[in-house]
Design an enzyme around this catalytic site. Structure first.
Site, mmCIF file in Angstrom:
data_model
loop_
_atom_site.group_PDB
_atom_site.id
_atom_site.type_symbol
_atom_site.label_atom_id
_atom_site.label_comp_id
_atom_site.label_asym_id
_atom_site.label_seq_id
_atom_site.Cartn_x
_atom_site.Cartn_y
_atom_site.Cartn_z
ATOM 1 N N HIS A 1 -10.446 -5.743 9.010
ATOM 2 C CA HIS A 1 -11.033 -5.539 7.683
ATOM 3 C C HIS A 1 -12.404 -4.860 7.763
ATOM 4 O O HIS A 1 -13.203 -4.957 6.825
ATOM 5 C CB HIS A 1 -11.210 -6.883 6.951
ATOM 6 C CG HIS A 1 -9.943 -7.619 6.695
ATOM 7 N ND1 HIS A 1 -9.228 -8.246 7.685
ATOM 8 C CD2 HIS A 1 -9.252 -7.835 5.544
ATOM 9 C CE1 HIS A 1 -8.155 -8.822 7.170
ATOM 10 N NE2 HIS A 1 -8.147 -8.586 5.875
ATOM 11 N N GLU B 1 0.814 -1.218 0.000
ATOM 12 C CA GLU B 1 0.000 0.000 0.000
ATOM 13 C C GLU B 1 0.846 1.267 0.000
ATOM 14 O O GLU B 1 0.510 2.249 -0.679
ATOM 15 C CB GLU B 1 -0.950 -0.004 1.212
ATOM 16 C CG GLU B 1 -2.113 -0.965 1.091
ATOM 17 C CD GLU B 1 -1.728 -2.415 1.327
ATOM 18 O OE1 GLU B 1 -0.615 -2.660 1.839
ATOM 19 O OE2 GLU B 1 -2.535 -3.312 1.008
#
Length: 340
Positions: free
Chosen positions: A140, A71
């Site tokens: 998540h 990321e």
């Protein structure tokens, strides 16, 4: 086909939230060759939630690019591409993972325009599937939008409908500044009217989803939808709730909130992120610091997420974030308190 018939077809067309996002991406890429999509599994797989779909087949691997799971690296690539004239749209697979990209987004993308005196800009979009409700547990399922709304130089959006998902994404791609769009995962399958043409929904302008006179309920993303449903139930109890869908939390449309509170004299702010230090605290403070404070008949209520990681257990997961029943109860109590 007669023009009247074409118009009728356009009026009844419905798309899911995910389809609306995909259509916006496709139209932006058709209109501007500088626009490209990249991220984890956005290509052949079609996106972790199927949002990018067939775009790789329509535009090729040069413009729909699968990236490594890195990321920080891909956020840095987006910043570099934007500075050099491209219009990148980056998808982070789960918004939780954007924590790994904080340095590039907060220290670079948000600040470059200011540090170079406006001679450089960073026109990039980051799409971030987020929120709870899918049983994906603590790493998540978070709602981290308030973190980024704290940073000058970033714009932070939370569309709640397919119409706004398309129009706000196109507006974000046009924007010369970095824009983060948090897309709640539970909204991807919801459907709504979406015009076929490319249109823009202004960034920083809230929508009044339902007019009312007794209490103002402010929310965004999935909480705006829950607030609308709660308002329907409150109406059966004789309570008229006005529902404001923020759509954008930075910039925030304080004017619309203030005008509503002047009318209803009560404010309930609903958000999925952790209650402490969240968007509800900011809106409450804005009201408290303004002349609108004098119009309140009862204390402002914040209805936010629990001060805990999102649990895996489905019962606990549901209990950790505001539900429709919670909004109904909080609004009803607020109205009764204001009448005391």
């Amino acid at each position: 086909m007669p023009s009247e018939t074409l118009e009728a077809v356009r009026e009844i067309r419905e798309l899911s939230y995910a389809e609306a996002v995909r259509e916006a991406l496709g139209q932006a890429m058709e209109a501007d060759e500088r626009v490209f999509l990249f991220g984890e599994d956005v290509g052949v797989y079609g996106g972790a939630f199927g949002v990018s779909g067939d775009l790789v087949h329509r535009f090729g691997k040069e413009r729909v690019i699968d990236t490594p799971i890195s990321e920080l690296g891909i956020a840095g690539a987006a910043v570099g591409a934007a500075i050099t004239g491209m219009r990148p749209v980056l998808e982070i697979q789960f918004s939780d993972f954007v924590t790994l990209a904080m340095e590039q987004l907060v220290n670079q993308a948000a600040k470059i325009r200011f540090m170079f005196g406006g001679k450089a800009s960073v026109p990039m979009v980051v799409r971030l599937p987020g929120g709870s409700g899918t049983g994906a547990a603590a790493q998540h399922s978070q709602s981290l939008e308030a973190w980024f709304a704290h940073v000058p130089g970033l714009k932070v959006l939370q569309p709640s409908t397919p119409h706004d998902a398309k129009g706000m994404l196109l507006a974000a791609i046009d924007d010369p500044n970095p824009v983060l769009i948090f897309e709640h995962k539970l909204l991807y399958k919801t459907k709504g009217h979406v015009p076929a043409e490319a249109y823009r929904v202004p960034i920083g302008k809230a929508a009044i989803r339902r007019e009312g006179t007794d209490v103002t309920i402010v929310g965004s993303s999935i909480m705006a939808r829950k607030a609308e449903a709660a308002a329907e139930r409150l109406a059966t109890e004789g309570i008229s709730a006005e529902v404001i869908d923020l759509r954008s939390i930075r910039p925030i449309d304080f004017t619309t909130i203030a005008e509503s509170v002047r009318k209803t004299h009560r404010l309930l702010v609903v958000y999925e992120g952790v209650k402490t230090m969240g968007i509800g605290a900011e809106i409450s403070a804005m009201i408290a610091e303004s002349e609108v404070f004098d119009f309140l008949d009862a204390p402002i209520i914040r209805l936010g997420g629990a001060d805990a990681p999102i649990p895996y257990n489905p019962v606990l997961e549901k209990a950790a974030v505001p539900q429709e029943d919670d909004i109904v109860t909080a609004a009803a109590n607020l109205v009764r308190r204001g009448e005391a």
